[in-house]
Design an enzyme around this catalytic site. Sequence first.
Site, short mmCIF file in Angstrom:
data_model
loop_
_atom_site.label_atom_id
_atom_site.label_comp_id
_atom_site.label_asym_id
_atom_site.label_seq_id
_atom_site.Cartn_x
_atom_site.Cartn_y
_atom_site.Cartn_z
N ASP A 1 23.59 -29.23 48.81
CA ASP A 1 24.26 -27.97 48.48
C ASP A 1 24.43 -27.19 49.78
O ASP A 1 23.45 -26.76 50.39
CB ASP A 1 23.45 -27.18 47.45
CG ASP A 1 24.16 -25.93 46.97
OD1 ASP A 1 24.85 -25.29 47.80
OD2 ASP A 1 24.02 -25.56 45.79
N LYS B 1 30.78 -17.72 47.83
CA LYS B 1 29.94 -16.96 48.79
C LYS B 1 30.64 -16.88 50.14
O LYS B 1 31.79 -16.50 50.20
CB LYS B 1 28.57 -17.63 48.89
CG LYS B 1 27.99 -18.07 47.56
CD LYS B 1 27.68 -16.90 46.68
CE LYS B 1 27.20 -17.38 45.31
NZ LYS B 1 27.12 -16.31 44.34
N TYR C 1 18.96 -22.70 43.71
CA TYR C 1 19.66 -21.81 42.78
C TYR C 1 19.21 -22.11 41.35
O TYR C 1 19.38 -23.23 40.86
CB TYR C 1 21.16 -21.99 42.95
CG TYR C 1 21.99 -21.03 42.15
CD1 TYR C 1 21.77 -19.65 42.23
CD2 TYR C 1 22.99 -21.48 41.31
CE1 TYR C 1 22.53 -18.77 41.49
CE2 TYR C 1 23.77 -20.60 40.58
CZ TYR C 1 23.52 -19.25 40.68
OH TYR C 1 24.28 -18.37 39.95
N ARG D 1 46.55 -29.63 35.18
CA ARG D 1 45.09 -29.89 35.24
C ARG D 1 44.79 -30.90 36.35
O ARG D 1 43.97 -30.61 37.23
CB ARG D 1 44.57 -30.32 33.87
CG ARG D 1 43.08 -30.40 33.79
CD ARG D 1 42.49 -30.20 32.38
NE ARG D 1 43.37 -30.47 31.28
CZ ARG D 1 43.65 -31.68 30.79
NH1 ARG D 1 43.09 -32.75 31.32
NH2 ARG D 1 44.46 -31.83 29.76
C1 LIG Z 1 23.11 -22.29 46.49
C2 LIG Z 1 24.03 -22.04 45.34
N1 LIG Z 1 24.63 -23.08 44.75
C3 LIG Z 1 25.46 -22.90 43.72
C4 LIG Z 1 25.73 -21.64 43.21
C5 LIG Z 1 26.64 -21.49 42.03
O1 LIG Z 1 27.87 -20.99 42.45
P1 LIG Z 1 28.88 -20.18 41.52
O2 LIG Z 1 28.26 -18.82 41.28
O3 LIG Z 1 30.13 -20.15 42.31
O4 LIG Z 1 29.00 -20.93 40.24
C6 LIG Z 1 25.14 -20.53 43.81
C7 LIG Z 1 25.41 -19.18 43.30
O5 LIG Z 1 24.80 -18.22 43.72
C8 LIG Z 1 24.27 -20.74 44.90
O6 LIG Z 1 23.64 -19.72 45.49
#
Ligand SMILES: Cc1ncc(COP(=O)(O)O)c(C=O)c1O
Length: 376
Positions: A175, A200, A107, A55
Amino acid sequence: MPDGRADYGDGTRCVHAGLPEPVPGEPFLPGPVFAAPYHLDPAAGPDTAPNGYGRPDNPTRRGLETAIAELEGGDCLAFASGQAAITALLLAVLRPGDTVLLPTDGYFPVRAFATETLRGIGVRVEFVPTAGPYPSFDGVRLVLVETPANPGLDVCDIAELADRAHAAGSLLAVDNTTATPLGQRPLDLGADLVVASGTKALTGHSDLLLGYVAGRDARLLDTIRGWRTTTGSIPGAFDAWLAHRSLATLDLRLARQSANAAAVAAMLRARSDVLAVRWPGLADDAAYPIASRQLRRVPGIVAFDLGDAGRVARFLTASRLVFAATSFGGLHTSADRRAQWGDDVSPGFVRLSCGVEDAADLVADLTAALDAAGPA
Ligand SMILES: Cc1ncc(COP(=O)(O)O)c(C=O)c1O
């Protein structure tokens, strides 16, 4: 040293990111280490070896973290998903009575988490559109921005917000999912923390989930590392290895995705039956003035409106190259009608993620699919 390869170009940095020094007979990227416990020194215990238990300790994960750290220009902690990284950041940094400022148009599960969980533990949650105007940050512990924002693609000025946050004694987290560290390096622009989904474009093959937090403040990162170790939100060794392997082609993939998005956005703009086309690389896009200064490359995501759900369905059914899917940044062009997931957008709003197909094929396929979809 995280930034040791900053003098190289993006392609070189990606290909070499996080690789160990060459050893004759060893692979370039060591294979995944699958281990829960590791052998301990029977007398000295855990302190004499780098790995004690899976972990907190995994060399494959550390290799990936070194790679991302080099690209972001800070230290990095990898998580099981983007959401695991974002929620770890929020819960490790915020305390009851603190105020956090989040985007209205980012998001949506982040907003859901904030209203359901953070408010439940006494954190004050406030929202602001990515494009602003931003309120005073006085009394705000953490400002989290998402730029370009998913799915609307608005942007904000990271350096300006970092200055404002620091003047008010707040932390700024960015982000960086949509831009990736090749598109912008928020830590260089003054942000305290970067958080992102590596699911992504960063890894780009639509075959794993990953997240990370990066930063330069060792104490902050230690707090978040402690959170990760105790909550266990780590990526597995195989996913970490796949991610590291995929990272090597980030420069190539982004270049093709961005070029495809430019061609697609121009085609969409020229059609009178496609509304509200957004791509931060278009000179008349609302995001362009900041995006053209801040982004080193424009993401391969284009947003547009086809008027209603039925027309989007006809468009997606008619296309031979566009996969209906709810992610972005991958090798394959995909599209998502965001209202079906609860995003606060119009019913015909489409987020199109350009893959690495040939631009001419993509433009021809999209044109034919739009023609076949008919009017709204
Ligand atoms: C801008 C953004 N941040 C965070 C996330 C969350 O990522 P995850 O799907 O890997 O948990 C996403 C998912 O689409 C996203 O578009």
